[in-house]
Scaffold this motif. Structure first.
Motif, PDB file in Angstrom:
ATOM      1  N   TRP A 275      44.222  53.032  34.476  1.00  0.00           N
ATOM      2  CA  TRP A 275      44.016  52.774  35.915  1.00  0.00           C
ATOM      3  C   TRP A 275      45.345  54.217  36.904  1.00  0.00           C
ATOM      4  O   TRP A 275      46.048  55.149  35.693  1.00  0.00           O
ATOM      5  CB  TRP A 275      45.495  52.044  35.355  1.00  0.00           C
ATOM      6  CG  TRP A 275      46.755  50.874  36.405  1.00  0.00           C
ATOM      7  CD1 TRP A 275      46.387  50.540  37.209  1.00  0.00           C
ATOM      8  CD2 TRP A 275      48.088  50.639  36.139  1.00  0.00           C
ATOM      9  NE1 TRP A 275      47.441  50.197  38.256  1.00  0.00           N
ATOM     10  CE2 TRP A 275      48.832  50.685  36.977  1.00  0.00           C
ATOM     11  CE3 TRP A 275      48.708  50.431  34.928  1.00  0.00           C
ATOM     12  CZ2 TRP A 275      50.081  49.630  37.102  1.00  0.00           C
ATOM     13  CZ3 TRP A 275      50.264  50.380  35.265  1.00  0.00           C
ATOM     14  CH2 TRP A 275      50.692  49.772  36.698  1.00  0.00           C
TER      15      TRP A 275
ATOM     16  N   VAL B 295      47.636  50.809  42.574  1.00  0.00           N
ATOM     17  CA  VAL B 295      45.732  49.093  42.971  1.00  0.00           C
ATOM     18  C   VAL B 295      45.013  50.027  42.625  1.00  0.00           C
ATOM     19  O   VAL B 295      43.468  48.632  42.725  1.00  0.00           O
ATOM     20  CB  VAL B 295      45.634  49.212  44.665  1.00  0.00           C
ATOM     21  CG1 VAL B 295      47.400  48.255  44.600  1.00  0.00           C
ATOM     22  CG2 VAL B 295      45.319  50.690  45.454  1.00  0.00           C
ATOM     23  N   HIS B 296      44.515  51.397  42.107  1.00  0.00           N
ATOM     24  CA  HIS B 296      43.203  51.030  41.340  1.00  0.00           C
ATOM     25  C   HIS B 296      42.829  51.190  39.910  1.00  0.00           C
ATOM     26  O   HIS B 296      43.543  51.686  39.085  1.00  0.00           O
ATOM     27  CB  HIS B 296      42.818  52.662  41.939  1.00  0.00           C
ATOM     28  CG  HIS B 296      42.605  52.974  43.283  1.00  0.00           C
ATOM     29  ND1 HIS B 296      41.341  52.864  44.289  1.00  0.00           N
ATOM     30  CD2 HIS B 296      43.668  53.324  44.622  1.00  0.00           C
ATOM     31  CE1 HIS B 296      41.546  52.818  45.387  1.00  0.00           C
ATOM     32  NE2 HIS B 296      43.270  53.153  45.589  1.00  0.00           N
TER      33      HIS B 296
ATOM     34  N   ARG C  18      43.076  41.966  37.763  1.00  0.00           N
ATOM     35  CA  ARG C  18      43.471  41.423  39.101  1.00  0.00           C
ATOM     36  C   ARG C  18      44.624  41.118  38.995  1.00  0.00           C
ATOM     37  O   ARG C  18      45.514  40.836  40.054  1.00  0.00           O
ATOM     38  CB  ARG C  18      42.311  40.477  39.802  1.00  0.00           C
ATOM     39  CG  ARG C  18      42.923  39.953  40.595  1.00  0.00           C
ATOM     40  CD  ARG C  18      42.192  38.573  40.983  1.00  0.00           C
ATOM     41  NE  ARG C  18      40.284  39.131  41.708  1.00  0.00           N
ATOM     42  CZ  ARG C  18      39.328  38.882  40.659  1.00  0.00           C
ATOM     43  NH1 ARG C  18      39.384  37.913  39.820  1.00  0.00           N
ATOM     44  NH2 ARG C  18      38.214  39.366  41.162  1.00  0.00           N
TER      45      ARG C  18
ATOM     46  N   VAL D 294      45.714  45.150  40.194  1.00  0.00           N
ATOM     47  CA  VAL D 294      44.765  46.091  40.890  1.00  0.00           C
ATOM     48  C   VAL D 294      43.851  45.597  42.328  1.00  0.00           C
ATOM     49  O   VAL D 294      43.876  44.027  41.422  1.00  0.00           O
ATOM     50  CB  VAL D 294      43.335  46.489  39.344  1.00  0.00           C
ATOM     51  CG1 VAL D 294      42.493  46.629  40.142  1.00  0.00           C
ATOM     52  CG2 VAL D 294      44.923  47.475  38.830  1.00  0.00           C
ATOM     53  N   GLN D 295      43.787  46.095  43.088  1.00  0.00           N
ATOM     54  CA  GLN D 295      42.847  45.714  44.258  1.00  0.00           C
ATOM     55  C   GLN D 295      41.573  45.681  43.901  1.00  0.00           C
ATOM     56  O   GLN D 295      40.752  45.639  44.487  1.00  0.00           O
ATOM     57  CB  GLN D 295      43.680  46.084  45.589  1.00  0.00           C
ATOM     58  CG  GLN D 295      45.380  45.741  45.770  1.00  0.00           C
ATOM     59  CD  GLN D 295      45.676  45.923  46.801  1.00  0.00           C
ATOM     60  OE1 GLN D 295      44.898  46.051  47.431  1.00  0.00           O
ATOM     61  NE2 GLN D 295      47.111  45.130  47.088  1.00  0.00           N
ATOM     62  N   TRP D 296      41.362  47.569  43.599  1.00  0.00           N
ATOM     63  CA  TRP D 296      40.092  47.844  43.398  1.00  0.00           C
ATOM     64  C   TRP D 296      39.686  48.447  42.319  1.00  0.00           C
ATOM     65  O   TRP D 296      39.930  49.434  41.393  1.00  0.00           O
ATOM     66  CB  TRP D 296      40.569  48.821  44.894  1.00  0.00           C
ATOM     67  CG  TRP D 296      40.180  49.144  46.361  1.00  0.00           C
ATOM     68  CD1 TRP D 296      41.689  48.607  46.398  1.00  0.00           C
ATOM     69  CD2 TRP D 296      39.647  48.733  46.817  1.00  0.00           C
ATOM     70  NE1 TRP D 296      41.620  48.445  47.989  1.00  0.00           N
ATOM     71  CE2 TRP D 296      40.000  48.522  47.949  1.00  0.00           C
ATOM     72  CE3 TRP D 296      37.949  48.018  46.928  1.00  0.00           C
ATOM     73  CZ2 TRP D 296      39.752  48.169  49.405  1.00  0.00           C
ATOM     74  CZ3 TRP D 296      37.234  47.814  47.947  1.00  0.00           C
ATOM     75  CH2 TRP D 296      37.677  48.199  48.887  1.00  0.00           C
ATOM     76  N   LEU D 297      38.595  47.857  41.614  1.00  0.00           N
ATOM     77  CA  LEU D 297      38.569  48.150  40.354  1.00  0.00           C
ATOM     78  C   LEU D 297      37.349  48.803  40.257  1.00  0.00           C
ATOM     79  O   LEU D 297      35.443  49.006  40.975  1.00  0.00           O
ATOM     80  CB  LEU D 297      37.858  47.054  39.507  1.00  0.00           C
ATOM     81  CG  LEU D 297      37.460  47.408  38.033  1.00  0.00           C
ATOM     82  CD1 LEU D 297      39.119  48.084  37.571  1.00  0.00           C
ATOM     83  CD2 LEU D 297      37.475  45.520  37.342  1.00  0.00           C
ATOM     84  N   HIS D 298      36.956  50.234  39.799  1.00  0.00           N
ATOM     85  CA  HIS D 298      36.265  51.016  39.653  1.00  0.00           C
ATOM     86  C   HIS D 298      35.129  51.436  38.953  1.00  0.00           C
ATOM     87  O   HIS D 298      35.852  51.182  37.328  1.00  0.00           O
ATOM     88  CB  HIS D 298      36.420  52.860  40.762  1.00  0.00           C
ATOM     89  CG  HIS D 298      36.932  52.702  41.631  1.00  0.00           C
ATOM     90  ND1 HIS D 298      37.051  53.469  42.639  1.00  0.00           N
ATOM     91  CD2 HIS D 298      38.394  52.371  41.525  1.00  0.00           C
ATOM     92  CE1 HIS D 298      37.661  52.996  43.775  1.00  0.00           C
ATOM     93  NE2 HIS D 298      39.125  53.084  42.934  1.00  0.00           N
TER      94      HIS D 298
ATOM     95  N   PHE E  43      29.481  44.881  41.414  1.00  0.00           N
ATOM     96  CA  PHE E  43      29.886  45.981  41.184  1.00  0.00           C
ATOM     97  C   PHE E  43      28.726  46.242  42.214  1.00  0.00           C
ATOM     98  O   PHE E  43      27.563  46.249  42.100  1.00  0.00           O
ATOM     99  CB  PHE E  43      29.886  47.101  40.347  1.00  0.00           C
ATOM    100  CG  PHE E  43      31.294  46.689  39.400  1.00  0.00           C
ATOM    101  CD1 PHE E  43      32.245  47.735  40.446  1.00  0.00           C
ATOM    102  CD2 PHE E  43      31.433  46.513  37.983  1.00  0.00           C
ATOM    103  CE1 PHE E  43      33.319  47.924  39.224  1.00  0.00           C
ATOM    104  CE2 PHE E  43      32.070  45.884  36.954  1.00  0.00           C
ATOM    105  CZ  PHE E  43      33.225  46.635  37.790  1.00  0.00           C
ATOM    106  N   ARG E  44      29.155  46.975  43.058  1.00  0.00           N
ATOM    107  CA  ARG E  44      28.532  47.469  44.686  1.00  0.00           C
ATOM    108  C   ARG E  44      28.618  49.153  44.578  1.00  0.00           C
ATOM    109  O   ARG E  44      29.461  49.912  44.311  1.00  0.00           O
ATOM    110  CB  ARG E  44      28.834  46.701  46.112  1.00  0.00           C
ATOM    111  CG  ARG E  44      28.968  45.613  45.770  1.00  0.00           C
ATOM    112  CD  ARG E  44      27.538  45.125  45.807  1.00  0.00           C
ATOM    113  NE  ARG E  44      27.439  43.582  45.802  1.00  0.00           N
ATOM    114  CZ  ARG E  44      27.021  43.125  44.854  1.00  0.00           C
ATOM    115  NH1 ARG E  44      26.578  43.959  43.325  1.00  0.00           N
ATOM    116  NH2 ARG E  44      26.800  41.602  44.147  1.00  0.00           N
TER     117      ARG E  44
ATOM    118  N   THR F 178      28.903  52.462  45.311  1.00  0.00           N
ATOM    119  CA  THR F 178      29.586  53.562  46.400  1.00  0.00           C
ATOM    120  C   THR F 178      29.406  55.226  46.075  1.00  0.00           C
ATOM    121  O   THR F 178      29.024  55.672  45.800  1.00  0.00           O
ATOM    122  CB  THR F 178      31.028  53.232  46.074  1.00  0.00           C
ATOM    123  OG1 THR F 178      31.803  54.023  45.094  1.00  0.00           O
ATOM    124  CG2 THR F 178      31.676  52.255  46.532  1.00  0.00           C
TER     125      THR F 178
END
Length: 128
Positions: free
Chosen positions: A58, A62-63, A93, A97-101, A117-118, A120
């Motif tokens: 973390w 937010v990531h 969430r 957290v707003q963005w999970l990498h 997951f998409r 990037t």
């Protein structure tokens, strides 16, 4: 029945055994700093036996970052990794957290796409 536990605090022996069968290495000298400093970590258990693990690092904001997803080879192809990733996403969430990498090797693309997951563009530099 495999049980997914959040913030389960596995000891070094349990994690080392899993690392050896999943990754072929012992992992760090101690896993405890990883467990203390992440947002969350989840374990998949067959009774008392740790058979899967995922860590969510973390940035304090937010990531979140998926790390160390692994399942004991004797337990693969049962959906355990997908269950771990879904529970990790839901926990992250709920904790803001707003963005999970996630970074992954090409052979794992289907797993991570199935988990939502998409792709990037990203960069990586090896420091050691």
């Amino acid at each position: 029945m495999i049980e997914i536990r959040t913030d389960c605090q596995p000891d070094d022996g349990a994690l080392r055994r899993l690392w050896q069968v999943a990754w072929g290495s012992d992992g760090p000298a101690s896993f405890q700093p990883v467990l203390r400093h992440g947002l969350t970590h989840l374990g998949a258990f067959d009774g008392a036996l740790l058979v899967g693990f995922v860590n969510v690092a973390w940035d304090g904001g937010v990531h979140g970052f998926i790390l160390d997803t692994c399942v004991d080879p004797a337990y693969r192809r049962q959906g355990i990794a997908l269950r771990l990733l879904a529970a990790a996403a839901e926990t992250a969430r709920a904790r803001g957290v707003q963005w999970l990498h996630v970074d992954f090797e090409p052979q794992l693309e289907a797993l991570y796409r199935q988990a939502g997951f998409r792709p990037t563009a990203a960069g990586l530099i090896r420091l050691a």
